[in-house]
Design a protein around this motif. Structure first.
Motif, PDB file in Angstrom:
ATOM      1  N   ASP A  43      -0.103 -38.523   2.737  1.00 19.27           N
ATOM      2  CA  ASP A  43       1.069 -39.219   2.204  1.00 19.27           C
ATOM      3  C   ASP A  43       2.264 -38.287   2.056  1.00 19.27           C
ATOM      4  O   ASP A  43       3.415 -38.712   2.257  1.00 19.27           O
ATOM      5  CB  ASP A  43       0.726 -39.876   0.865  1.00 19.27           C
ATOM      6  CG  ASP A  43       0.138 -41.264   1.049  1.00 19.27           C
ATOM      7  OD1 ASP A  43      -0.065 -41.685   2.208  1.00 19.27           O
ATOM      8  OD2 ASP A  43      -0.124 -41.940   0.032  1.00 19.27           O
ATOM      9  N   ARG A  44       2.039 -37.028   1.746  1.00 18.09           N
ATOM     10  CA  ARG A  44       3.148 -36.072   1.682  1.00 18.09           C
ATOM     11  C   ARG A  44       3.786 -35.930   3.059  1.00 18.09           C
ATOM     12  O   ARG A  44       5.014 -35.899   3.191  1.00 18.09           O
ATOM     13  CB  ARG A  44       2.656 -34.718   1.166  1.00 18.09           C
ATOM     14  CG  ARG A  44       3.749 -33.643   1.087  1.00 18.09           C
ATOM     15  CD  ARG A  44       3.209 -32.369   0.436  1.00 18.09           C
ATOM     16  NE  ARG A  44       4.251 -31.347   0.373  1.00 18.09           N
ATOM     17  CZ  ARG A  44       4.422 -30.411   1.294  1.00 18.09           C
ATOM     18  NH1 ARG A  44       3.635 -30.378   2.374  1.00 18.09           N
ATOM     19  NH2 ARG A  44       5.388 -29.504   1.163  1.00 18.09           N
ATOM     20  N   TYR A  45       2.966 -35.834   4.089  1.00 12.64           N
ATOM     21  CA  TYR A  45       3.455 -35.741   5.466  1.00 12.64           C
ATOM     22  C   TYR A  45       4.301 -36.962   5.811  1.00 12.64           C
ATOM     23  O   TYR A  45       5.386 -36.839   6.407  1.00 12.64           O
ATOM     24  CB  TYR A  45       2.241 -35.647   6.389  1.00 12.64           C
ATOM     25  CG  TYR A  45       2.543 -35.576   7.866  1.00 12.64           C
ATOM     26  CD1 TYR A  45       2.645 -34.351   8.516  1.00 12.64           C
ATOM     27  CD2 TYR A  45       2.703 -36.730   8.633  1.00 12.64           C
ATOM     28  CE1 TYR A  45       2.908 -34.269   9.877  1.00 12.64           C
ATOM     29  CE2 TYR A  45       2.961 -36.663   9.995  1.00 12.64           C
ATOM     30  CZ  TYR A  45       3.067 -35.435  10.609  1.00 12.64           C
ATOM     31  OH  TYR A  45       3.329 -35.366  11.957  1.00 12.64           O
ATOM     32  N   LEU A  46       3.826 -38.140   5.432  1.00 11.71           N
ATOM     33  CA  LEU A  46       4.552 -39.369   5.745  1.00 11.71           C
ATOM     34  C   LEU A  46       5.846 -39.483   4.947  1.00 11.71           C
ATOM     35  O   LEU A  46       6.865 -39.934   5.479  1.00 11.71           O
ATOM     36  CB  LEU A  46       3.641 -40.576   5.478  1.00 11.71           C
ATOM     37  CG  LEU A  46       2.409 -40.686   6.390  1.00 11.71           C
ATOM     38  CD1 LEU A  46       1.496 -41.808   5.908  1.00 11.71           C
ATOM     39  CD2 LEU A  46       2.821 -40.917   7.837  1.00 11.71           C
ATOM     40  N   ARG A  47       5.814 -39.082   3.693  1.00 10.07           N
ATOM     41  CA  ARG A  47       7.041 -39.142   2.887  1.00 10.07           C
ATOM     42  C   ARG A  47       8.110 -38.217   3.453  1.00 10.07           C
ATOM     43  O   ARG A  47       9.294 -38.582   3.524  1.00 10.07           O
ATOM     44  CB  ARG A  47       6.738 -38.775   1.428  1.00 10.07           C
ATOM     45  CG  ARG A  47       6.255 -39.953   0.577  1.00 10.07           C
ATOM     46  CD  ARG A  47       6.279 -39.615  -0.895  1.00 10.07           C
ATOM     47  NE  ARG A  47       5.334 -38.561  -1.215  1.00 10.07           N
ATOM     48  CZ  ARG A  47       4.053 -38.765  -1.544  1.00 10.07           C
ATOM     49  NH1 ARG A  47       3.574 -39.995  -1.583  1.00 10.07           N
ATOM     50  NH2 ARG A  47       3.263 -37.756  -1.820  1.00 10.07           N
ATOM     51  N   ARG A  48       7.718 -37.027   3.872  1.00  5.63           N
ATOM     52  CA  ARG A  48       8.692 -36.080   4.418  1.00  5.63           C
ATOM     53  C   ARG A  48       9.324 -36.616   5.696  1.00  5.63           C
ATOM     54  O   ARG A  48      10.465 -36.288   6.026  1.00  5.63           O
ATOM     55  CB  ARG A  48       8.023 -34.734   4.703  1.00  5.63           C
ATOM     56  CG  ARG A  48       7.633 -33.973   3.445  1.00  5.63           C
ATOM     57  CD  ARG A  48       7.247 -32.540   3.764  1.00  5.63           C
ATOM     58  NE  ARG A  48       8.386 -31.775   4.267  1.00  5.63           N
ATOM     59  CZ  ARG A  48       8.306 -30.523   4.704  1.00  5.63           C
ATOM     60  NH1 ARG A  48       7.132 -29.915   4.733  1.00  5.63           N
ATOM     61  NH2 ARG A  48       9.363 -29.892   5.132  1.00  5.63           N
ATOM     62  N   ALA A  49       8.588 -37.451   6.412  1.00  2.00           N
ATOM     63  CA  ALA A  49       9.109 -38.049   7.649  1.00  2.00           C
ATOM     64  C   ALA A  49       9.744 -39.412   7.398  1.00  2.00           C
ATOM     65  O   ALA A  49      10.130 -40.090   8.356  1.00  2.00           O
ATOM     66  CB  ALA A  49       7.977 -38.191   8.655  1.00  2.00           C
ATOM     67  N   ASP A  50       9.861 -39.800   6.132  1.00  2.00           N
ATOM     68  CA  ASP A  50      10.399 -41.112   5.772  1.00  2.00           C
ATOM     69  C   ASP A  50       9.631 -42.223   6.495  1.00  2.00           C
ATOM     70  O   ASP A  50      10.219 -43.162   7.044  1.00  2.00           O
ATOM     71  CB  ASP A  50      11.893 -41.192   6.107  1.00  2.00           C
ATOM     72  CG  ASP A  50      12.578 -42.386   5.427  1.00  2.00           C
ATOM     73  OD1 ASP A  50      12.068 -42.848   4.384  1.00  2.00           O
ATOM     74  OD2 ASP A  50      13.604 -42.857   5.945  1.00  2.00           O
ATOM     75  N   ALA A  51       8.294 -42.095   6.497  1.00  2.00           N
ATOM     76  CA  ALA A  51       7.434 -43.030   7.236  1.00  2.00           C
ATOM     77  C   ALA A  51       6.503 -43.817   6.314  1.00  2.00           C
ATOM     78  O   ALA A  51       5.436 -44.258   6.734  1.00  2.00           O
ATOM     79  CB  ALA A  51       6.617 -42.275   8.275  1.00  2.00           C
TER      80      ALA A  51
END
Length: 358
Positions: A43-51
């Motif tokens: 989820d951190r990865y997705l948040r950083r990508a605005d995904a």
């Protein structure tokens, strides 16, 4: 549960199962390393990508990505780069299962499953319990010894990922699907490893006729021993979901209760899969997104969740961002099948529906 035979719409739902399995597998592939890619890190990865919310394949890693490394295949699996499916064992086994039924029919033996592995499947494209069983086969051992000799992976997820073909070819007949999956699974697994295959096959089968996801989950539970750890864990997830606990808190609770089993064990992965299905509530995108965000064996769980959701919705209702990049093409390590069309695999699967089990 009423079998569906060759009812109208069956072809679309079988195709939906294949497409859903492949799309879910591709979605989870880049982060398939459950001891590194935890739910929080995904989820951190997705948040950083605005995904978030996740509605498409994973985004590419940012230039300054500082999280765990993605799988080497990530360049073929992220949004904008998907041009046909990349090769993966979760899809290879579905193809191999189709070849098994076409070659030997529904009366196949466990020994014939092993013979087909040796003929069609490269040894280095097998892993954990399957590799142990393959080695045992090559050394002349016969089932069930192939599953138990020098095999510490007997309850891991490998047999579960081989089970979908038995559900697709037994629509609305979960007990039949489970029996076929068991005959396949005992080549390499025991205990909860075998129950996982039976449960997954029954779940896919039940998806053809169940009015809701919860009904399908309940039908699948009925084919495995109620006292097994797998059944108890799946019931625990359904119970927490029934209390309206959040998806995050449900997974957190069950993760604590299954701690120590490892990220490829059948039981914790079945919990992630069950939660993805129940909280996804029949929506294809939400189902595979939640399942992959749940972590552990992300590509295997995404594949099974996509299969169930694809059967329930049918191929025509799967959003195009998941299916169009696949270009109706599969890469496979199974000899004779690399480059086969997904639509052809679905048509061949459909031709097997309605055949009798000896």
């Amino acid at each position: 549960m009423t079998p569906v035979g060759n009812a109208p719409g069956l072809a679309d739902r079988v195709l939906g199962g294949w497409l859903g399995r492949i799309a879910g597998n591709m979605l989870g592939k880049p982060v398939e390393e459950g001891d590194l890619w935890t739910r929080e890190r995904i989820d951190r990865y997705l948040r950083r990508a605005d995904a978030l919310p996740l509605t498409d394949y994973l985004p590419e890693p940012a230039a300054d990505h500082d999280g765990p490394p993605l799988r080497p295949e990530w360049r073929q699996c992220v949004r904008g780069r998907v041009h046909g499916s990349c090769r993966d064992d979760d899809i290879d086994y579905a193809i191999l299962g189709l070849d098994l039924l076409e070659t030997h029919g529904f009366g196949f033996s466990t020994e014939q499953v092993g013979d087909l592995w040796l003929l069609r499947l490269p040894y280095l494209q097998t892993f954990t319990a399957e590799r142990a069983a393959y080695r045992n086969l090559a050394n002349g051992l016969k089932p069930p010894l192939t599953a138990t000799y020098d095999n510490p992976f007997q309850e891991w997820i490998g047999a579960l990922i081989r089970a979908d073909i038995h559900g697709w070819t037994s629509p609305g007949l979960p007990r039949r699907a489970a029996g076929l999956a068991r005959r396949d699974a005992v080549l390499s697994h025991t205990g909860n490893g075998v129950y996982g295959a039976m449960w997954a096959a029954a779940l896919v089968s039940a998806a053809f006729t169940a009015p809701t996801v919860r009904h399908a989950v309940d039908e699948a539970l009925a084919v495995i021993p109620a006292s097994s750890r797998l059944a108890r864990t799946v019931r625990r997830v359904t119970s927490l979901h029934g209390t309206r606990l959040s998806w995050e808190d449900t997974l957190g609770t069950v993760a604590r209760e299954t701690a120590g089993l490892g990220w490829i064990h059948t039981v914790p992965n079945a919990a992630v899969l069950t939660a993805g299905l129940l909280y996804g509530d029949g929506d294809f995108t939400r189902t595979i997104a939640l399942t992959v965000r749940g972590g552990l064996d992300t590509d295997s769980n995404g594949a099974t969740a996509g299969s169930v959701a694809g059967v329930m919705t049918g191929a025509a209702a799967i959003p195009p961002q998941w299916t169009e990049p696949l270009r109706d093409t599969v890469r496979s390590a199974v000899f004779g099948f690399d480059g086969v069309r997904i639509s052809e695999l679905a048509e061949r699967t459909l031709r097997l529906v309605g055949a009798d089990v000896p």
